[in-house]
Scaffold this active site. Structure first.
Site, mmCIF file in Angstrom:
data_model
loop_
_atom_site.group_PDB
_atom_site.id
_atom_site.type_symbol
_atom_site.label_atom_id
_atom_site.label_comp_id
_atom_site.label_asym_id
_atom_site.label_seq_id
_atom_site.Cartn_x
_atom_site.Cartn_y
_atom_site.Cartn_z
ATOM 1 N N GLY A 114 81.690 56.708 19.984
ATOM 2 C CA GLY A 114 81.685 56.651 18.530
ATOM 3 C C GLY A 114 82.837 57.374 17.865
ATOM 4 C CB ALA A 115 85.470 59.454 19.160
ATOM 5 N N GLY A 118 87.207 52.964 20.706
ATOM 6 C CA GLY A 118 86.785 51.700 21.301
ATOM 7 C C GLY A 118 85.884 51.829 22.508
ATOM 8 C CB SER A 119 83.376 54.354 23.562
ATOM 9 O OG SER A 119 82.574 54.343 22.393
ATOM 10 C CB SER A 120 80.874 50.068 21.649
ATOM 11 O OG SER A 120 81.756 49.660 20.618
ATOM 12 C CG ASP A 164 87.657 48.012 18.326
ATOM 13 O OD1 ASP A 164 88.662 47.894 17.597
ATOM 14 O OD2 ASP A 164 86.840 48.944 18.195
#
Length: 348
Positions: A114-115, A118-120, A164
């Site tokens: 959530g930073a 682009g983690s998701s 993303d």
């Protein structure tokens, strides 16, 4: 067993405006999410989350994708760790024509959750790639990107863009404008990323910009101005030699555009005091430019600086929990050899 990994990203320019059809230029960075998939004999999904900026946990469940396991972690983190995996599983089942396929899935990531990195998207891209390969189907990166976008679109209630997921699947620098997605040439820009340890609520932030844009004509103009910044930056990149070190003049111009972009994002209400303080710390240390990256509200900033001064300044900034240099990752989603470390060494 199949193991795939995909990179995170920073936005050079264009976040939020890309939701409204304006262009954006995200760049993949050498921090990756890795997803390991083992096919099961039943239709159950077992998810082990080892590192998503939260305490690790394991859940096993079956049923429709609206199901949420009863585990002792905040609901939002469960949604982040499991909801995107659910969506990736559904896309893999559809692609392989295997609606009842079950999997044991392990998710590991060095991308803060959530930073704004682009983690998701990285988890969904790597998850779809690994799960389809485990079922004997190999998708090209463009189809992985498209299916990952559809997964994020469902999870985010229609507020996702292709930026993303396309960047994570393809690697390098990309240009996204609506459904028009393509890679672009770019030199290895000297990114420095500062992380405040927090995370913004992407849905809430996107909805806030939408509300402003609908209420005020000048907010809509601000979104369009971000698109103009992207086009100007894109023209600068088009003139640069992608195989050479970036010229100081290019860095100075890109940095100036980044500063403009941050100011417009701040005006749209998606920055925060911690992000602003890190941005100013980077600028005062001599960075060519600095801005928030991603949805905002907390998370990360990205600066351009080929020297160590910005990293040093951010280390001594109270709001900054972590800082690292992020090289451009020209490789997108890829298959990893099981049992090896998929994540490259990160220079700190």
């Amino acid at each position: 067993m199949t193991v795939s990994s995909a990179p995170g990203k920073v936005y050079l320019f264009g976040e939020h405006a890309v939701v409204y059809g304006e262009p954006a230029v995200p760049c993949a960075i050498e921090r990756r999410a890795t997803v390991t998939v083992d096919a099961r004999a039943d239709d159950h999904i077992r998810v082990e989350a080892r590192d998503l900026s939260l305490d690790g946990f394991t859940v096993e469940y079956t049923g429709d994708t609206d199901y949420r396991p009863d585990v002792d972690v905040p609901a939002g983190l469960v949604d982040a760790a499991v909801g995107y995996v659910d969506a990736a599983v559904e896309q893999a089942r559809e692609a392989a024509d295997a609606p009842d396929a079950g999997f044991d899935i392990t998710v590991e990531s060095e991308i803060p959750l959530g930073a704004g990195l682009g983690s998701s998207a990285a988890v969904v891209v790597a998850g779809i790639d690994a799960a389809t390969r485990e079922l004997g189907v190999e998708l090209d990166p463009e189809e992985v990107a498209d299916r990952a976008y559809r997964a994020e679109y469902d999870v985010q209630d229609g507020q996702a863009s292709r930026a993303d997921t396309f960047c994570s699947a393809m690697g390098g620098a990309v240009r996204v404008e609506g459904d028009d997605c393509r890679r672009i040439d770019a030199p290895n820009l000297p990114f420095v990323v500062g992380f405040d340890g927090g995370a913004g609520d992407t849905g809430e932030l996107v909805a806030g910009v939408r509300s402003l844009r609908e209420e005020y004509a000048f907010a809509a103009d601000t979104v369009e101005s971000i698109g103009d910044i992207v086009r100007t930056g894109e023209s600068l990149l088009a003139e640069a030699d992608p195989d050479a070190e970036p010229e100081p003049e290019l860095l100075a111009e890109l940095g100036r555009l980044m500063d403009f972009d941050h100011g417009l994002l701040e005006a749209l209400g998606v920055s925060s005091r911690t992000l602003d303080n890190m941005v100013w710390a980077a600028r005062e240390a001599g960075a060519h430019g600095a801005k928030l990256t991603g949805a905002g509200g907390g998370g990360c900033i990205v600066a351009l600086d080929e020297t160590p001064e910005t990293r040093t300044a951010l280390r001594y900034t109270a709001e900054c929990e972590d800082v690292f240099r992020a090289e451009l990752d020209r490789e997108g989603v890829r298959v990893e050899t099981p049992g090896t470390d998929a994540d490259p060494e990160v220079q700190r």
